[in-house]
Structures are given as C-alpha cells and as structure tokens.
Enzyme design. Structure first.
Site, PDB file in Angstrom:
ATOM      1  N   GLY A 129      99.542  41.044  41.419  1.00  0.00           N
ATOM      2  CA  GLY A 129     100.883  41.640  41.447  1.00  0.00           C
ATOM      3  C   GLY A 129     100.945  43.062  41.980  1.00  0.00           C
ATOM      4  O   GLY A 129     101.902  43.785  41.696  1.00  0.00           O
ATOM      5  N   SER A 130      99.956  43.460  42.808  1.00  0.00           N
ATOM      6  CA  SER A 130     100.031  44.835  43.326  1.00  0.00           C
ATOM      7  C   SER A 130     101.218  44.990  44.280  1.00  0.00           C
ATOM      8  O   SER A 130     101.866  46.038  44.304  1.00  0.00           O
ATOM      9  CB  SER A 130      98.720  45.250  43.998  1.00  0.00           C
ATOM     10  OG  SER A 130      98.476  44.496  45.155  1.00  0.00           O
ATOM     11  N   HIS A 149     102.647  36.823  54.074  1.00  0.00           N
ATOM     12  CA  HIS A 149     101.419  36.039  54.191  1.00  0.00           C
ATOM     13  C   HIS A 149     100.337  36.943  54.781  1.00  0.00           C
ATOM     14  O   HIS A 149     100.596  37.672  55.733  1.00  0.00           O
ATOM     15  CB  HIS A 149     101.656  34.825  55.094  1.00  0.00           C
ATOM     16  CG  HIS A 149     100.472  33.915  55.137  1.00  0.00           C
ATOM     17  ND1 HIS A 149     100.164  33.059  54.105  1.00  0.00           N
ATOM     18  CD2 HIS A 149      99.487  33.761  56.054  1.00  0.00           C
ATOM     19  CE1 HIS A 149      99.050  32.410  54.391  1.00  0.00           C
ATOM     20  NE2 HIS A 149      98.616  32.826  55.565  1.00  0.00           N
ATOM     21  N   ASP A 174     104.404  28.497  54.253  1.00  0.00           N
ATOM     22  CA  ASP A 174     104.177  29.414  55.392  1.00  0.00           C
ATOM     23  C   ASP A 174     104.825  28.954  56.688  1.00  0.00           C
ATOM     24  O   ASP A 174     104.251  29.106  57.767  1.00  0.00           O
ATOM     25  CB  ASP A 174     102.658  29.589  55.640  1.00  0.00           C
ATOM     26  CG  ASP A 174     101.916  29.981  54.373  1.00  0.00           C
ATOM     27  OD1 ASP A 174     102.479  30.755  53.581  1.00  0.00           O
ATOM     28  OD2 ASP A 174     100.786  29.512  54.180  1.00  0.00           O
TER      29      ASP A 174
HETATM   30  C1  GAR Z   1      98.683  39.298  49.072  1.00  0.00           C
HETATM   31  O1  GAR Z   1      97.723  39.724  50.010  1.00  0.00           O
HETATM   32  C2  GAR Z   1      99.616  38.270  49.684  1.00  0.00           C
HETATM   33  O2  GAR Z   1      99.799  38.447  51.055  1.00  0.00           O
HETATM   34  C3  GAR Z   1      98.859  36.994  49.427  1.00  0.00           C
HETATM   35  O3  GAR Z   1      98.309  37.150  48.155  1.00  0.00           O
HETATM   36  C4  GAR Z   1      98.016  38.538  47.925  1.00  0.00           C
HETATM   37  C5  GAR Z   1      98.578  38.908  46.567  1.00  0.00           C
HETATM   38  O4  GAR Z   1      98.160  40.186  46.192  1.00  0.00           O
HETATM   39  N1  GAR Z   1      99.754  35.863  49.496  1.00  0.00           N
HETATM   40  C6  GAR Z   1      99.368  34.668  49.911  1.00  0.00           C
HETATM   41  O5  GAR Z   1      98.239  34.416  50.262  1.00  0.00           O
HETATM   42  C7  GAR Z   1     100.461  33.611  49.913  1.00  0.00           C
HETATM   43  N2  GAR Z   1     100.168  32.572  50.840  1.00  0.00           N
HETATM   44  P1  GAR Z   1      98.871  40.937  44.966  1.00  0.00           P
HETATM   45  O6  GAR Z   1      98.989  39.910  43.823  1.00  0.00           O
HETATM   46  O7  GAR Z   1      97.970  42.062  44.607  1.00  0.00           O
HETATM   47  O8  GAR Z   1     100.210  41.391  45.428  1.00  0.00           O
END
Ligand code: GAR
Length: 193
Positions: A12-13, A105, A146
């Site tokens: 969740g950053s 993405h 996507d």
């Molecule tokens: C992010 O890099 C986002 O682009 C990716 O997951 C990560 C979540 O990071 N999303 C996907 O791969 C969706 N297909 P976070 O939880 O620290 O925000």
C-alpha cells in the site's frame, strides 16, 4: 469534494502516497481503502492515516459481484483507484464506473500484462528478458486484467546490473512521482475543468 476509493492488496505504499497527495486538496479526498486481503499492510496504513477501510475477501470478488457492488455502493465513491490490487474487478463494477476507475501497472503494457503478471513477477520477467527499459502504465480499467485504454506511460532504463529488487525501486519511484498527478488530471477532466 469527490470521494476516492483505493483498492489495494498488499503493502500500500502507492495508496498512502495518493492519500497524502489529496489530503489538502479541495478537489478530492481518499475516503475509503478496500482490500481483498485481511493481512495487507495497507490496512495499517489506512488506520494511521485515519481513513476508513474494509476487507472484501478474494472469493467474493470472484463469485459474488452483487455483494461487492452492494458494499461499495454503501460508501458511494465517485472514483476508484487500483494501486497494487490483485483480484479481478467484476464487470458489473467496471461498467458502473466506466471512465472512473484507473490502475497503475508496473511495466510498459501491453508487455508483461495479464493474469499472474503483478508486482515482483513483472520485474523478474523484465530482468530475465534482458530488456533495456521498463516503466509504468496508467490506464482505464475494464473487465480484463491490464487491458483498458492507456492514459499515460513513463519509462525508466534497466541497467545490466539491475536486479528485480532495484528495478522495483526505480518503478516505484515513477509511480510516486506521476500516479497521483494523473489521477488529479483525470478528476479535473471529469469535473469539466
Ligand atoms: C505497484 O508497483 C503496482 O504497480 C503493482 O503492485 C505494486 C504495489 O505496490 N501493481 C500490479 O502489479 C498490478 N498488476 P504498493 O502496494 O507498495 O503500492
């Protein structure tokens, strides 16, 4: 004031970054965080940020679209942001929110997209292929993984010494730098500004 709901499955950053971006805004506020994972760290972030959060388990996203819609309608968000959300959003929801649901993405779609291509899996595949660049794709969300229309892409070079971890850090930087602003631009377009 528009109400944004963020859907997130893990750390969740991005969710936190977006919530902070809008915390002083007169345009919109993050009013709800939705997760499909009761152990996701994003729920702790929501609590520290003072934002309401709910968990809708993965099975319900797969099998009970009506329940998902009912729960969400109770909060009446104006706009939905997927930020590291791994369940497929049911077509009932993508239709109801057409043009008002956005995803980031961590690669340059259409490369490295689709089922199973998320988070570190994507960075591992890019490094294994020896690609010279990667980046992020911000796109509208439809009923497939996507697949919705691309709004913006931002690129970063991949060095020979990059590992999936260092590439992930570069890609996260792009997300923090651009995603909130693109969301804001989209919200302004919707409000006719
Ligand atoms: C992010 O890099 C986002 O682009 C990716 O997951 C990560 C979540 O990071 N999303 C996907 O791969 C969706 N297909 P976070 O939880 O620290 O925000």
């Amino acid at each position: 004031m528009k109400k944004i709901a963020i859907f997130a499955s893990g750390n969740g950053s991005n969710a936190e970054n977006i919530a902070r971006h809008f915390s002083g805004s007169s345009l919109a506020r993050v009013s709800l965080i939705v997760s499909d994972n009761s152990r996701a760290y994003v729920l702790e972030r929501a609590a520290s940020l003072g934002i309401a959060s709910i968990v809708i388990p993965r099975r319900q996203w797969r099998e009970e679209a009506v329940t998902v819609m009912k729960v969400l309608n109770g909060y009446a968000p104006d706009y939905i942001v997927l930020a590291g959300f791994l369940s497929l959003v049911p077509p009932e929801l993508t239709e109801a929110y057409a043009g008002r649901i956005i995803n980031v993405h961590p690669a340059l779609l259409p490369a490295y997209g689709g089922r199973g291509m998320y988070g570190d899996n994507v960075h591992r595949a890019v490094v294994a292929a020896g690609d010279k660049e990667s980046g992020i794709t911000i796109h509208h969300v439809n009923e497939k993984y996507d697949d919705g229309a691309v709004i913006a892409q931002y690129r970063v070079s991949v060095a020979p010494e990059d590992t999936p971890e260092t590439l992930a850090a570069k890609v996260h930087e792009l997300e923090y730098r651009y995603f909130s602003q693109v969301i804001e631009d989209e919200l302004r377009k919707l409000s006719g500004e």
